[in-house]
Design a protein around this motif. Structure first.
Motif, PDB file in Angstrom:
ATOM      1  N   ARG A  98      -6.011   0.918 -17.070  1.00 15.82           N
ATOM      2  CA  ARG A  98      -6.978   1.767 -17.792  1.00 15.82           C
ATOM      3  C   ARG A  98      -6.713   1.736 -19.298  1.00 15.82           C
ATOM      4  O   ARG A  98      -7.649   1.651 -20.107  1.00 15.82           O
ATOM      5  N   LYS A  99      -5.456   1.802 -19.648  1.00 14.80           N
ATOM      6  CA  LYS A  99      -5.082   1.776 -21.071  1.00 14.80           C
ATOM      7  C   LYS A  99      -5.526   0.466 -21.720  1.00 14.80           C
ATOM      8  O   LYS A  99      -6.051   0.454 -22.844  1.00 14.80           O
ATOM      9  N   THR A 100      -5.331  -0.634 -21.009  1.00  8.96           N
ATOM     10  CA  THR A 100      -5.723  -1.944 -21.527  1.00  8.96           C
ATOM     11  C   THR A 100      -7.239  -2.050 -21.688  1.00  8.96           C
ATOM     12  O   THR A 100      -7.733  -2.567 -22.699  1.00  8.96           O
ATOM     13  N   ILE A 101      -7.978  -1.565 -20.690  1.00  9.36           N
ATOM     14  CA  ILE A 101      -9.453  -1.597 -20.761  1.00  9.36           C
ATOM     15  C   ILE A 101      -9.947  -0.785 -21.960  1.00  9.36           C
ATOM     16  O   ILE A 101     -10.840  -1.214 -22.700  1.00  9.36           O
TER      17      ILE A 101
ATOM     18  N   LYS B 281       0.807  -1.222   0.000  1.00 10.86           N
ATOM     19  CA  LYS B 281       0.000   0.000   0.000  1.00 10.86           C
ATOM     20  C   LYS B 281       0.839   1.270   0.000  1.00 10.86           C
ATOM     21  O   LYS B 281       0.378   2.318  -0.450  1.00 10.86           O
ATOM     22  N   ASP B 282       2.068   1.199   0.533  1.00  7.92           N
ATOM     23  CA  ASP B 282       2.900   2.397   0.561  1.00  7.92           C
ATOM     24  C   ASP B 282       3.682   2.606  -0.735  1.00  7.92           C
ATOM     25  O   ASP B 282       4.396   3.600  -0.889  1.00  7.92           O
ATOM     26  N   SER B 283       3.537   1.692  -1.694  1.00  7.26           N
ATOM     27  CA  SER B 283       4.192   1.840  -3.006  1.00  7.26           C
ATOM     28  C   SER B 283       3.247   2.577  -3.954  1.00  7.26           C
ATOM     29  O   SER B 283       2.817   2.046  -4.997  1.00  7.26           O
ATOM     30  N   ILE B 284       2.938   3.798  -3.604  1.00  6.89           N
ATOM     31  CA  ILE B 284       1.890   4.545  -4.321  1.00  6.89           C
ATOM     32  C   ILE B 284       2.276   4.813  -5.776  1.00  6.89           C
ATOM     33  O   ILE B 284       1.446   4.687  -6.684  1.00  6.89           O
ATOM     34  N   LYS B 285       3.531   5.178  -5.998  1.00  6.75           N
ATOM     35  CA  LYS B 285       3.964   5.453  -7.373  1.00  6.75           C
ATOM     36  C   LYS B 285       3.811   4.223  -8.249  1.00  6.75           C
ATOM     37  O   LYS B 285       3.333   4.306  -9.390  1.00  6.75           O
ATOM     38  N   LEU B 286       4.204   3.057  -7.725  1.00  5.61           N
ATOM     39  CA  LEU B 286       4.084   1.807  -8.480  1.00  5.61           C
ATOM     40  C   LEU B 286       2.617   1.461  -8.725  1.00  5.61           C
ATOM     41  O   LEU B 286       2.238   1.029  -9.826  1.00  5.61           O
ATOM     42  N   ILE B 287       1.789   1.646  -7.703  1.00  6.95           N
ATOM     43  CA  ILE B 287       0.346   1.392  -7.856  1.00  6.95           C
ATOM     44  C   ILE B 287      -0.227   2.272  -8.961  1.00  6.95           C
ATOM     45  O   ILE B 287      -0.994   1.810  -9.813  1.00  6.95           O
ATOM     46  N   ASP B 288       0.150   3.548  -8.954  1.00  5.72           N
ATOM     47  CA  ASP B 288      -0.363   4.486  -9.970  1.00  5.72           C
ATOM     48  C   ASP B 288       0.047   4.065 -11.376  1.00  5.72           C
ATOM     49  O   ASP B 288      -0.735   4.192 -12.336  1.00  5.72           O
ATOM     50  N   GLU B 289       1.279   3.558 -11.516  1.00 10.06           N
ATOM     51  CA  GLU B 289       1.734   3.096 -12.827  1.00 10.06           C
ATOM     52  C   GLU B 289       0.909   1.906 -13.292  1.00 10.06           C
ATOM     53  O   GLU B 289       0.534   1.794 -14.468  1.00 10.06           O
TER      54      GLU B 289
END
Length: 629
Positions: free
Chosen positions: A394-397, A380-388
């Motif tokens: 989203r791009k895939t969807i 949960k604290d890996s926010i930058k990685l989560i955002d990527e």
């Protein structure tokens, strides 16, 4: 030594003299004004000092009186000027349209930053032009700052009066006051954290820690999980930053000059306590511990995946519709019921909802659940990685293909009419408009044109579905410990409004003068957003209440005027009156329906989105949701 003592004694006696006065007939020094000053009657501006003024016609005397001791003009007139009738008679005699008055009443406001002084009448006051000029000049000749006094055009009546025949006195609009303010108190409270400063204009991507109080110079798209926020941009009451700060109950304050304040910059990286009040804020170094937020109870939402119909919202809704088509679509379906009863507004035509079934089917059939589980298993604290990872999902969807049967069902249904080709596809989830979770601004809406090769129905659907995994949406659900896998995205579909003359948001509550029932309105010309305007763009913002409830006259008090409409009110008086009259009816009827459908168990003010459309200026209401303050 004796000389200094005499000076100090004189200064002390002067202060004592001024402080002991309940009123003066003239103001000769600033300290007199400060000692008499209280808060304005409304909270529409922060850091304004105000002194109430009475001109006694029979005695031909003016009184500047202690505005803390006497909150209302009536209190002072009763105690000092011998007025013996009740409050109702006082209001009728003091705010009427005629020249037959015992008293002229006003508020003298001081804007410290620009050293400006503004005379303001009560929004309910019907004082004519002749009396306004007379009253203004009586004040002007009895204050040391007479050359600086200006008259505030704070109501549609005064704006129209001055445009018809300009008053022969200096006048200003709300934007004059607004542009000279530097602070705005939004969400009060106290918190402790590490003070950090982020220049979002240079780097809009930032990742503060949960123990930080942040200073930012722009309104971010994603509101981080922090202890408190000081921002340099003014906010409207329904901006997403304001709603989310209220939802999270974290202190929020606007200070346009905070980035350049040395005392505050010296506190960066230190543990501080932030206290926000009605009028100001304070930052101070502290040894108090930073509060560790308790983990919120896990929220698992209900979703019904059995319904496959393209739900017609003009017909009877299914049982527990919020678990089938989401809150936004459900509320519009309920609004259509209210529309038939109230009959003073319209809702969007050709209104349907795509149920959760199709979103869930799309995720499963395309195996997106693997990517979703990967995101959910990321620390949960890996926010930058989560955002990527969210961006990639989203791009895939968006690149995937929608079930052709659904496209055919929607296209065939919408094509059964020939009035409209442009349609709006709006997010409608079960993870918004919940008790304690507003969810405003988290998801996206898109447009489609029937038969168009670019703005296709399929593209609109995919864009809305993908927005469920917006960074701002994901992190907000995380903060409230909502189970992402229990959520689903429905889509509300209705005809769009390319010919809107104005769009607005109103709250069925007077948020600036809470002792009076009323509404607070933000409205803008055309399609320009009122909740997320471009920098430098202001809208018409005002509150409305019925001051003298025995008659039907409304008090309309402006906080700001639109920068796009040449100082003219965007709404007609009749339109404001209609909004005022129907708002409590809609609020009451929506609550009755919410109880029926087991959506809410207590009455709440509404956040209503409306439009003025076409040559006939038809009032449309496109959304009504609970306003959670």
């Amino acid at each position: 030594m004796m000389k200094k003592l005499l000076i100090l004694l004189y200064f002390f006696n002067t202060l004592l003299f001024f402080a002991q006065k309940d009123f003066v007939h003239s103001i000769t020094q600033k300290q007199q004004f400060i000692n008499l000053a209280g808060k304005p009657l409304t909270d529409k501006f922060t850091n304004i000092k105000s002194v109430k003024v009475v001109y006694d016609y029979s005695a031909k005397k003016i009184y500047f009186f202690n505005s803390i001791k006497y909150k209302y003009h009536h209190n002072f007139c009763e105690e000092f000027l011998g007025y013996s009738k009740g409050l109702g008679d006082f209001n009728e005699e003091s705010y009427n349209e005629t020249n037959y008055r015992s008293f002229l009443l006003g508020n003298l406001n001081y804007i410290e930053k620009s050293d400006d002084w503004v005379l303001e009448l009560a929004a309910s006051d019907q004082m004519d032009a002749q009396l306004i000029v007379f009253f203004f000049n009586e004040i002007k000749k009895n204050v040391f700052f007479g050359s600086k006094v200006k008259f505030y055009l704070n109501t549609p009546r005064l704006i129209a009066l001055n445009q018809k025949q300009p008053l022969k006195i200096p006048t200003v609009y709300s934007d004059f006051i607004f542009q000279n303010l530097t602070e705005q108190s939004i969400e009060k409270g106290s918190t402790i954290g590490i003070l950090k400063k982020y220049d979002l204009k240079s780097n809009p991507k930032f990742y503060p820690k949960e123990n930080e109080i942040i200073i930012i110079n722009s309104t971010p798209e994603i509101i981080p999980n922090v202890k408190g926020i000081i921002v340099t941009e003014f906010q409207t009451p329904l901006s997403h930053l304001v709603l989310l700060a209220k939802n999270r109950n974290i202190p929020l304050y606007v200070d346009t000059e905070v980035f350049g304040k040395t005392k505050i910059n010296n506190l960066i990286d230190k543990k501080v306590e932030l206290t926000v009040t009605d009028d100001n804020y304070k930052l101070s170094v502290t040894t108090k511990p930073i509060k560790i937020d308790k983990i919120k109870p896990r929220i698992t939402l209900k979703k019904n995946l059995d319904v496959k119909d393209f739900v017609d919202l003009s017909k009877t809704l299914p049982e527990n519709p919020q678990n089938i088509i989401g809150s936004k679509a459900t509320n519009l379906g309920l609004l259509k019921i209210v529309e038939k009863e109230v009959k003073s507004f319209k809702t969007p035509e050709f209104t349907y909802a795509i149920p959760f079934f199709y979103y869930d089917e799309h995720i499963r059939n395309n195996h997106f659940d693997k990517e979703i589980n990967d995101i959910l298993s990321t620390p949960k604290d890996s926010i930058k990685l989560i955002d990527e990872k969210l961006k990639a999902l989203r791009k895939t969807i968006k690149k995937s293909k929608v079930n052709p049967e659904l496209i055919g069902l929607i296209t065939n249904t919408l094509s059964q009419q020939n009035q409209f080709k442009n349609f709006k596809f709006r997010s409608s989830t079960n993870a918004e408009d919940l008790a304690g979770f507003n969810g405003a601004g988290l998801y996206d809406s898109k447009s489609a044109i029937l038969g168009d090769s670019i703005k296709t129905v399929e593209k609109a659907i995919l864009d809305v579905w993908a927005s469920f995994w917006n960074e701002r949406a994901f992190h907000e659900r995380e903060i409230f410990n909502i189970d992402h896998l229990s959520c689903a995205m429905g889509i509300l579909v209705h005809r769009s409004f390319p010919d809107e003359l104005a769009n607005g948001v109103l709250i069925t509550k007077n948020i600036y003068r809470k002792e009076y029932q009323g509404i607070t309105v933000n409205v803008q010309k055309g399609e320009e957003s009122v909740v997320k305007p471009e920098i430098g763009i202001t809208c018409d913002e005002f509150y409305v209440h019925n001051f003298n409830y025995l008659d039907n006259k409304l008090s309309v008090d402006y906080r700001s005027t639109s920068s796009l409409n040449d100082k003219k009110p965007i709404l007609k008086s009749s339109e404001i009156e209609t909004l005022f009259k129907i708002s409590p009816k809609i609020e009451g009827k929506m609550y009755t329906l919410w109880k029926k459908y087991k959506i809410a168990n207590k009455p709440m003010p509404l956040d209503i989105e409306f439009k003025i459309v076409g040559e006939n200026r038809t009032l449309y209401i496109k959304q009504a949701r609970a306003y959670m303050d």
